[in-house]
Design an enzyme around this catalytic site. Structure first.
Site, PDB file in Angstrom:
ATOM      1  N   GLN A 303       0.820  -1.218   0.000  1.00  0.00           N
ATOM      2  CA  GLN A 303       0.000   0.000   0.000  1.00  0.00           C
ATOM      3  C   GLN A 303       0.853   1.267   0.000  1.00  0.00           C
ATOM      4  O   GLN A 303       0.488   2.276  -0.604  1.00  0.00           O
ATOM      5  CB  GLN A 303      -0.936   0.003   1.213  1.00  0.00           C
ATOM      6  CG  GLN A 303      -2.037  -1.035   1.086  1.00  0.00           C
ATOM      7  CD  GLN A 303      -2.957  -1.055   2.284  1.00  0.00           C
ATOM      8  OE1 GLN A 303      -2.753  -0.329   3.251  1.00  0.00           O
ATOM      9  NE2 GLN A 303      -3.971  -1.889   2.239  1.00  0.00           N
ATOM     10  N   GLY A 364      18.002   1.030  -3.700  1.00  0.00           N
ATOM     11  CA  GLY A 364      19.411   1.337  -3.972  1.00  0.00           C
ATOM     12  C   GLY A 364      19.664   1.605  -5.442  1.00  0.00           C
ATOM     13  O   GLY A 364      20.467   2.473  -5.809  1.00  0.00           O
ATOM     14  N   GLU A 387      15.617  30.918 -13.724  1.00  0.00           N
ATOM     15  CA  GLU A 387      14.392  31.558 -14.245  1.00  0.00           C
ATOM     16  C   GLU A 387      13.493  32.052 -13.116  1.00  0.00           C
ATOM     17  O   GLU A 387      12.270  32.079 -13.250  1.00  0.00           O
ATOM     18  CB  GLU A 387      13.605  30.556 -15.110  1.00  0.00           C
ATOM     19  CG  GLU A 387      14.381  30.008 -16.261  1.00  0.00           C
ATOM     20  CD  GLU A 387      14.248  30.843 -17.512  1.00  0.00           C
ATOM     21  OE1 GLU A 387      13.645  31.930 -17.432  1.00  0.00           O
ATOM     22  OE2 GLU A 387      14.769  30.412 -18.542  1.00  0.00           O
ATOM     23  N   THR A 389      13.674  31.910  -8.607  1.00  0.00           N
ATOM     24  CA  THR A 389      13.661  30.786  -7.658  1.00  0.00           C
ATOM     25  C   THR A 389      12.222  30.467  -7.226  1.00  0.00           C
ATOM     26  O   THR A 389      11.293  31.272  -7.403  1.00  0.00           O
ATOM     27  CB  THR A 389      14.491  31.115  -6.393  1.00  0.00           C
ATOM     28  OG1 THR A 389      13.788  32.120  -5.647  1.00  0.00           O
ATOM     29  CG2 THR A 389      15.894  31.609  -6.723  1.00  0.00           C
TER      30      THR A 389
END
Ligand code: TGC
Ligand code: FAD
Length: 408
Positions: A303, A364, A387, A389
């Site tokens: 889930q 991993g 462009e 922040t």
């Protein structure tokens, strides 16, 4: 697996044999809102990315090298200025087509989208909108085909979020201006043929101009050591008594609204582009969740994994609808800068959150270059910052809804 691409001391681009299994995701049938031209453009660029970008991108990002050979190919597929008129080197399409092309390029890599969006929105657009007819004819067709590479110099070492404080300046010297100063963090600058530069005149008014590289006193040193946007080349612009012909200075546009109008165009493309990066991460995570088994069943059956995937596709769907609506407004000339800020901020942040969740689903393996998610995640850290922040766009929205300016 990748190799380092070296043979006889020459770096070549090694092609991975790994298959790009990406499939687009469209949970709300947003495709039904698109025209056949939009879908044709989308599919053509998606195919090009699968053939030209996916096989090489991990290798180039690993080596922190820009795949410069793609500049010409991007011109051939019409990625430079898709919504600019064809007679000025553009694609003659609408704003949604421009957006969807950026989406597909950024699905490949944010750095590839940067190569295209700087050229189209930050170099061709200001020349198209503000330069003399002679300058347009001189530069735009070659920029549109990728024969010339351009860059855009607004940010300075001490003036990033606050470009109005810039100190780069021009002084009148008869038939030319003398340009002095420095720009920082400039995409494409070390490989550029020309730069659109913003500098203050003697009255302190911001002016825009085209400066050709190779002009004496103009250098473009490369910035090294980036952990983000590694396949995109970034540098400085350094001007030491550079002679700029008067005809190269845009005649009529004065003030910060000149560069900000170009940023609106580019931020719009990023709002779409980020969806591509998010879709690639989701696509990879969904497939991994179906194929990877732990505790005797696919991890997609847990889930907690389903929660991650369900939230990802929900956020992608919301971003797609936001981008489509913004595109419709832009086609009618009604997209406001503040609406564009909202979409850039939301969609880039959405993509970065999805990249982080997708990385977790890959366990991993998610930190390796066997999968695209860590590369997208690192790229999106830049996209969140350049462009304008994340916080600057929040303050633009805040100003728009309250009428109160947090910057003054
Ligand atoms: P402010 O007083 O608000 O505005 C000055 C004038 O500009 C007008 N304006 C705009 N016009 C067109 N488009 C927009 N988006 C505009 N936003 C504002 C404004 O109406 C005003 O006009 P007028 O006629 O009154 O003069 O300016 P401010 O100095 O207070 O600054 C406001 C602020 C902070 C929002 C602005 O400076 C800003 O957006 N800062 C962020 C800087 C930024 O985004 N830099 C990006 C550098 S380029 C880049 O990152 C390329 S990455 C390339 C890649 O690889 O993809
Ligand atoms: P700063 O402005 O110093 O901001 C630092 C922090 O302070 C940020 O978190 C910011 O949100 C916060 N902050 C600043 N002001 C406020 C405020 N008023 N309220 C609250 N918080 C605030 N620029 C170009 O001109 N051309 C390019 O091609 C280009 N390409 C780029 C490529 C890369 C890879 C990168 C990383 C940047 C590029 N940029 C380019 C520059 C980019 O636009 C700037 O990095 C960006 O605008 C932020 O400026 P800064 O890095 O100086 O950060």
């Amino acid at each position: 697996m990748q190799n380092n691409g070296k043979s006889n001391g020459t770096v070549t681009h090694s092609k991975s044999t790994k298959q790009d299994r990406f499939q687009g995701h469209d949970y709300y049938n947003v495709d039904a809102l698109l025209s056949s031209d939009h879908l044709l453009a989308r599919d053509a660029v998606r195919d090009w990315v699968k053939q030209e970008v996916s096989p090489i991108i991990e290798d180039y990002a690993n080596r922190a090298e820009c795949p410069k050979h793609l500049f010409k190919g991007l011109g051939e597929i019409g990625a430079y200025g898709p919504s600019l008129p064809t007679e000025y080197g553009g694609g003659g399409m609408d704003e949604i087509a421009y957006g969807i092309i950026m989406q597909e390029l950024e699905r490949g890599d944010s750095g590839i989208r940067s190569m295209a969006s700087v050229q189209g929105s930050l170099v061709m657009y200001p020349i198209y909108r503000y330069a003399s007819e002679a300058q347009k004819k001189k530069y735009l067709p070659k920029l549109g085909s990728g024969e010339f590479i351009g860059c855009f110099g607004l940010t300075e070492p001490d003036h990033g979020s606050n470009p109005s404080g810039m100190v780069t300046n021009i002084k009148d010297n008869g038939d030319h201006y003398i340009l002095n100063g420095a720009k920082m963090w400039i995409t494409n600058s070390p490989v550029a043929d020309l730069a659109v530069v913003w500098a203050k005149d003697e009255e302190g008014v911001i002016r825009g101009m085209v400066v050709e590289t190779g002009t004496p006193g103009f250098t473009t040193p490369e910035i090294h050591g980036k952990w983000s946007l590694r396949a995109s080349i970034t540098g400085e612009l350094v001007f030491e008594d550079v002679k700029v012909p008067k005809e190269n200075v845009f005649p009529d546009i004065k003030g910060l609204k000149g560069p900000l109008s170009c940023l609106s165009k580019a931020r719009y493309g990023i709002a779409w582009g980020a969806i591509g990066a998010a879709m690639d991460c989701y696509d990879s995570a969904l497939r991994y969740s179906q194929e990877r088994e732990q505790f005797g069943k696919p991890i997609g059956q847990f889930q907690l994994t389903q929660k991650k995937l369900a939230e990802m596709i929900t956020e992608i769907t919301k971003a797609q609808l936001l981008a489509w609506r913004l595109g419709s407004l832009a086609n009618d000339g009604k997209a406001t800068p503040a609406q564009i800020s909202m979409a850039k901020r939301n969609n880039v942040n959405m993509a970065l959150e999805i990249a982080r969740e997708a990385r977790q689903i890959h366990g991993g393996m998610g930190i390796t270059n066997e999968y695209p998610v860590m590369r997208h995640m690192m790229n999106l850290e830049t996209v969140l910052t350049y462009e304008g922040t994340h916080d600057i766009h929040l303050l633009i929205t805040g100003m728009d809804v309250t009428g109160l300016n947090a910057f003054k």
